[in-house]
Motif scaffolding. Structure first.
Motif, PDB file in Angstrom:
ATOM      1  N   UNK A 104      19.061  -2.121   6.094  1.00 45.69           N
ATOM      2  CA  UNK A 104      18.369  -2.469   4.753  1.00 45.69           C
ATOM      3  C   UNK A 104      18.041  -1.203   4.022  1.00 45.69           C
ATOM      4  N   UNK A 105      18.478  -1.198   2.704  1.00 46.19           N
ATOM      5  CA  UNK A 105      18.269  -0.086   1.777  1.00 46.19           C
ATOM      6  C   UNK A 105      17.407  -0.526   0.806  1.00 46.19           C
ATOM      7  N   UNK A 106      16.535   0.198   0.416  1.00 45.48           N
ATOM      8  CA  UNK A 106      15.432  -0.317  -0.769  1.00 45.48           C
ATOM      9  C   UNK A 106      15.378   0.944  -1.469  1.00 45.48           C
ATOM     10  N   UNK A 107      15.177   0.454  -2.942  1.00 45.93           N
ATOM     11  CA  UNK A 107      14.934   1.565  -4.152  1.00 45.93           C
ATOM     12  C   UNK A 107      14.016   0.896  -5.001  1.00 45.93           C
ATOM     13  N   UNK A 108      13.085   1.816  -5.510  1.00 45.94           N
ATOM     14  CA  UNK A 108      12.122   1.080  -6.572  1.00 45.94           C
ATOM     15  C   UNK A 108      12.306   2.192  -7.633  1.00 45.94           C
ATOM     16  N   UNK A 109      11.765   1.477  -8.734  1.00 46.00           N
ATOM     17  CA  UNK A 109      11.532   2.415 -10.043  1.00 46.00           C
ATOM     18  C   UNK A 109      12.141   1.746 -11.122  1.00 46.00           C
ATOM     19  N   UNK A 161       0.695  -1.317   0.031  1.00 46.80           N
ATOM     20  CA  UNK A 161       0.080  -0.028   0.002  1.00 46.80           C
ATOM     21  C   UNK A 161       0.897   1.271  -0.011  1.00 46.80           C
ATOM     22  N   UNK A 162       2.166   1.125   0.216  1.00 46.64           N
ATOM     23  CA  UNK A 162       3.004   2.159   0.088  1.00 46.64           C
ATOM     24  C   UNK A 162       3.138   2.870  -1.384  1.00 46.64           C
ATOM     25  N   UNK A 163       2.620   4.302  -1.531  1.00 48.83           N
ATOM     26  CA  UNK A 163       2.572   5.020  -2.579  1.00 48.83           C
ATOM     27  C   UNK A 163       4.037   4.730  -3.501  1.00 48.83           C
ATOM     28  N   UNK A 164       4.725   4.950  -2.814  1.00 42.06           N
ATOM     29  CA  UNK A 164       6.593   4.917  -3.320  1.00 42.06           C
ATOM     30  C   UNK A 164       6.609   3.626  -4.077  1.00 42.06           C
ATOM     31  N   UNK A 223      12.736  -0.091  12.717  1.00 47.11           N
ATOM     32  CA  UNK A 223      12.625   1.189  12.515  1.00 47.11           C
ATOM     33  C   UNK A 223      13.026   1.678  11.173  1.00 47.11           C
ATOM     34  N   UNK A 224      12.705   2.709  10.996  1.00 48.60           N
ATOM     35  CA  UNK A 224      13.113   3.411   9.431  1.00 48.60           C
ATOM     36  C   UNK A 224      12.185   4.204   8.823  1.00 48.60           C
ATOM     37  N   UNK A 225      12.432   4.662   7.548  1.00 50.53           N
ATOM     38  CA  UNK A 225      11.617   5.674   7.100  1.00 50.53           C
ATOM     39  C   UNK A 225      10.547   4.983   6.138  1.00 50.53           C
ATOM     40  N   UNK A 226      10.110   3.755   6.363  1.00 51.14           N
ATOM     41  CA  UNK A 226       8.954   3.082   5.674  1.00 51.14           C
ATOM     42  C   UNK A 226       8.347   2.173   6.572  1.00 51.14           C
ATOM     43  N   UNK A 227       8.763   2.067   7.868  1.00 49.66           N
ATOM     44  CA  UNK A 227       8.378   1.295   8.768  1.00 49.66           C
ATOM     45  C   UNK A 227       6.929   1.207   9.175  1.00 49.66           C
ATOM     46  N   UNK A 228       6.308   2.596   9.043  1.00 48.89           N
ATOM     47  CA  UNK A 228       4.905   2.579   9.335  1.00 48.89           C
ATOM     48  C   UNK A 228       3.819   2.203   8.250  1.00 48.89           C
ATOM     49  N   UNK A 229       4.425   1.967   6.943  1.00 51.89           N
ATOM     50  CA  UNK A 229       3.582   1.830   6.047  1.00 51.89           C
ATOM     51  C   UNK A 229       3.706   0.240   5.380  1.00 51.89           C
ATOM     52  N   UNK A 230       4.660  -0.581   6.033  1.00 52.99           N
ATOM     53  CA  UNK A 230       5.006  -1.824   5.890  1.00 52.99           C
ATOM     54  C   UNK A 230       3.646  -2.744   6.989  1.00 52.99           C
ATOM     55  N   UNK A 231       3.089  -3.663   6.154  1.00 52.04           N
ATOM     56  CA  UNK A 231       2.368  -4.527   6.892  1.00 52.04           C
ATOM     57  C   UNK A 231       3.443  -5.641   7.695  1.00 52.04           C
ATOM     58  N   UNK A 232       2.620  -6.277   8.675  1.00 48.74           N
ATOM     59  CA  UNK A 232       3.470  -7.413   9.514  1.00 48.74           C
ATOM     60  C   UNK A 232       4.058  -8.493   8.309  1.00 48.74           C
ATOM     61  N   UNK A 233       3.068  -8.766   7.513  1.00 49.87           N
ATOM     62  CA  UNK A 233       3.360  -9.776   6.741  1.00 49.87           C
ATOM     63  C   UNK A 233       4.539  -9.632   5.787  1.00 49.87           C
ATOM     64  N   UNK A 234       4.770  -8.366   5.278  1.00 51.94           N
ATOM     65  CA  UNK A 234       5.779  -7.811   4.430  1.00 51.94           C
ATOM     66  C   UNK A 234       7.017  -7.899   5.157  1.00 51.94           C
TER      67      UNK A 234
END
Length: 582
Positions: free
Chosen positions: A387-392, A302-305, A360-371
C-alpha cells in the motif's frame, strides 16, 4: 521489366516459377562455392542460392549492394519459420549488380543498437529497416481508412491555407516573413481551427482534412514541431453526433489495420472522476489499481504527516498492489519516494506491507488498530500486498499517485501485452483555469468552446464552476484527440471574453474577421482534431513518435540529416527586410 514479383510475396505455391527480383543485399553467407544471399525489398526477404562457378561476380557483392536476379523458386531444405518466405528459396541463374554501396554507418536491422542521433543523420538508411517501413505502411493504411470512413459518413475533404494570420492559440507560432508586405508575417497554422469553423458558417456542413500543423513548443517523445491531424468539424451537431462519427472512424481504422472489431460506445469518464480515480485526464485503463480516497479513514489520525496533508482542503490517497511487497526493498521504496518528491513536489510517500497477516512499513507505528482495520476493509489487502499513501494538496497528490500507478504497473508487468486497446471519452472539463502568472482566468481549451447552458449565468460571477462542452478521447494512457462544441452565439462569446479579461473590442483586434463571420447566421457546430502520429504510435506499439514519421526531428527540433534549421544568405534576409541581431 526489372522484376515480376516482390521478394516477400513468394510462397510454396510458386515453386518451379521463373522469377525476376530486385533489392538490397541484407546478408551474404559463403559455403564454399555456394553463396546464400538474403535479398530485401519493401515487401520482405527471400533467400537466394548462387553458385560461384555460374556467376563469378557474386564473390564481390556486399551488404546493401543493389541486385537484379533471375531464377527458379525451389523448396528450401531447412525452412526458416521466422520468415514469411521461409519455406522456399530462389536458385539464381542470372545476376546484375545495379549499384554498389559503401559500408553503412550502422547495420540495417530492426534491433539496431546504434545511437538514435546516428540513425537520424542517415535517416534514408534508417528507413530501410523493416520495422520503420512497416510503420509507414501502417500510416498510409490509417489515412486511407480514415478517408473512406469519413466520406461514407458524408464528410467533404477541404484544404485550408498553410500561410495564415497569427492568432493566439496557446503555443508559439512559426512565422513566415512577407516579401511583398515588408514587416508583416504569415504564421504556419497550429491547427485549422478558425478555417474549419468558417467552413461551417459557409454552410459546408461536414468538413474533414488530414491537416499539417505546426507548433513552436518544447518537445518530448510523442511530439514533433510539425505534425498531422485528422481534423473534423460538423454543423447542427451535439456531443453524441461527434462521438458517433469518431467511434465509427476508429472502428474502421482498427478493422483495416488490425482486423479487430472495436466495441462501441466507448466508456465515458467525467474529468473530475478521471482525476480522482487515475490521477490523470488521460488514464490507462488496461489495468486496475485505481486511486482510493482515504480521507475519511485518516481524518482524525494522530500522524502529523496526515494532519498537515489534510489542511486547506487537502486529501489522502492510496494505491494497492497485490503480490508486490516482496518486490520492493527499502532502496526501491526510497527511489519511489524521490520520484514523487522531485517530480511532483509532494512532501512524502508512506508505505505499508502486509506479511503473515500483519502490517509493517514507514507509518505502521503511528497507525491505530481501528485505522488499520478500516484500511484493510477498504483495500481488501492480502498477504504480500503493498500500500502506497500520499497526503497533501489534492491536485498534486492525485497527479503523483497517478504517475506511481503507471510506473508500478510497468515494473510489475500489470499492463497486458499485445493487441489491448481501451478507449474512453473524458468529458465535462472545466471551462477556465486560473493563471497565477497572469493573475486572471484563462480558457482551458480555447475561448470559442461552448459551455453548458445552465452555467451561462456564472460566466462572469463564478468562472470556476463553469464546465465546458469539451471532450478528449484517450487510449492506453495517450490523448488521441481533443475537441468541443463551439460557441455560435455572439452574446455568450462576449461573456466568455469578459471572463478572461478581454473586451469584445480587444478580441476583434485578434480575431476580427472570424468574429464578424459569426454575425451572419452561424450554425451550432463542433468537432475534433485527432493526432495522427499519436494514433499510429498506439497501433504500432511504440512510445517514440519518430518511429512513425518518415523524416523526423530531434527533441531539440533539429533535422540532423539535412542540418536544418540553418543559416540563409544575407541577400535573402534583405529581400524580406530582416536583420539578425548580434
Amino acid at each position: 521489366m526489372l522484376r515480376n514479383r516482390e521478394n516477400g510475396s513468394l510462397r510454396k505455391e510458386d515453386i518451379g516459377q521463373l522469377v525476376q527480383l530486385v533489392g538490397w543485399v541484407n546478408t551474404r553467407r559463403n559455403f564454399g562455392s555456394m553463396i546464400f544471399v538474403d535479398l530485401r525489398d519493401r515487401s520482405g526477404l527471400v533467400q537466394l542460392v548462387i553458385q560461384e562457378e555460374d556467376i563469378p561476380e557474386v564473390k564481390e557483392i556486399r551488404s546493401e549492394y543493389v541486385l537484379q536476379v533471375e531464377g527458379k523458386v525451389a523448396l528450401r531444405k531447412d525452412p526458416n519459420p521466422k520468415l514469411e518466405t521461409g519455406d522456399i528459396e530462389v536458385l539464381v541463374s542470372k545476376m546484375v549488380v545495379l549499384n554498389r554501396s559503401k559500408t553503412t554507418p550502422f547495420p540495417i536491422k530492426d534491433d539496431s543498437e546504434s545511437l538514435e542521433e546516428t540513425r537520424l543523420q542517415y535517416r534514408y538508411l534508417d528507413l530501410r529497416r523493416p520495422v520503420l517501413q512497416k510503420n509507414l505502411w501502417l500510416r498510409a493504411k490509417v489515412k486511407s481508412a480514415a478517408r473512406r470512413s469519413l466520406e461514407e459518413q458524408g464528410f467533404l475533404e477541404i484544404d485550408t491555407p498553410t500561410l495564415a494570420r497569427s492568432t493566439p492559440e496557446g503555443a508559439r507560432d512559426y512565422l513566415v516573413p512577407s516579401r511583398i508586405y515588408p514587416g508583416k508575417f504569415w504564421a504556419l497554422p497550429q491547427s485549422p481551427q478558425i478555417y474549419k469553423q468558417l467552413c461551417m458558417i459557409a454552410g459546408l456542413d461536414k468538413y474533414y482534412q488530414i491537416a499539417r500543423c505546426y507548433r513552436d513548443e518544447d518537445l518530448r517523445a510523442d511530439r514533433q514541431p510539425e505534425f498531422n491531424q485528422i481534423d473534423i468539424e460538423m454543423s447542427f451537431a451535439d456531443e453524441e453526433d461527434i462521438f458517433t462519427v469518431v467511434e465509427k472512424l476508429m472502428k474502421a481504422i482498427w478493422k483495416e489495420t488490425k482486423e479487430i472489431e472495436l466495441k462501441t460506445p466507448f466508456e465515458r469518464i467525467p474529468y473530475l472522476d478521471s482525476l480522482d480515480r487515475y490521477g490523470s485526464d488521460k488514464p490507462d485503463l488496461r489495468f486496475g489499481n485505481e486511486i482510493q480516497n482515504m480521507k475519511k479513514i485518516f481524518e482524525k489520525s494522530e500522524f502529523v504527516g496526515f494532519q498537515e496533508g489534510l489542511k486547506d482542503t487537502g486529501t489522502i490517497g492510496a494505491l494497492y498492489f497485490e503480490n508486490a511487497a516482496n518486490q520492493y526493498s527499502r532502496k526501491a521504496l526510497d527511489q519511489l519516494q524521490d520520484f514523487v518528491k522531485h517530480g511532483f513536489g509532494v512532501q512524502a510517500l508512506a508505505y505499508l506491507k502486509k506479511e503473515n497477516g500483519s502490517y509493517t512499513g514507514s507509518i505502521r507505528k503511528v497507525m491505530s488498530e481501528e485505522e488499520l482495520k478500516h484500511l484493510d476493509e477498504k483495500l481488501q489487502v492480502q498477504n504480500n500486498g503493498l500500500v502506497l499513501l500520499i497526503s497533501g494538496i489534492k491536485n498534486r497528490t492525485l497527479s503523483a499517485l497517478g504517475a506511481l500507478r503507471v510506473r508500478l504497473a510497468k515494473e510489475l508487468n500489470l499492463i497486458p501485452e499485445g493487441e489491448n486497446y481501451h478507449f474512453a471519452w473524458v468529458t465535462d472539463f472545466p471551462m477556465f483555469e486560473y493563471s497565477e502568472e497572469e493573475k486572471r482566468w484563462v480558457a482551458t481549451h480555447h475561448p470559442f468552446t461552448a459551455i453548458r447552458e445552465k452555467d451561462i449565468p456564472y460566466l462572469v460571477s463564478d468562472p470556476q464552476r463553469v464546465l465546458a462542452r469539451a471532450y478528449d478521447l484517450v487510449l492506453n494512457g495517450y490523448e488521441l484527440l481533443s475537441g468541443s462544441i463551439r460557441i455560435h452565439s455572439q452574446e455568450v462569446q462576449e461573456k466568455v471574453f469578459e471572463s478572461i479579461g478581454l473586451t469584445f473590442e480587444q478580441a476583434k483586434e485578434k480575431f476580427g474577421f472570424f468574429l464578424e463571420a459569426f454575425q451572419y447566421g452561424a450554425p451550432p457546430h463542433g468537432g475534433v482534431g485527432i493526432g495522427l502520429e499519436r494514433l499510429i504510435m498506439c497501433l504500432a506499439h511504440t512510445d517514440n513518435i519518430r518511429d512513425v514519421v518518415a523524416f523526423p526531428t530531434t527533441n531539440s527540433s533539429m533535422d540532423l540529416m539535412s542540418q536544418s534549421p540553418n543559416k540563409v544568405e544575407t541577400e535573402q534576409l534583405n529581400v524580406v527586410g530582416i536583420e539578425i541581431k548580434k
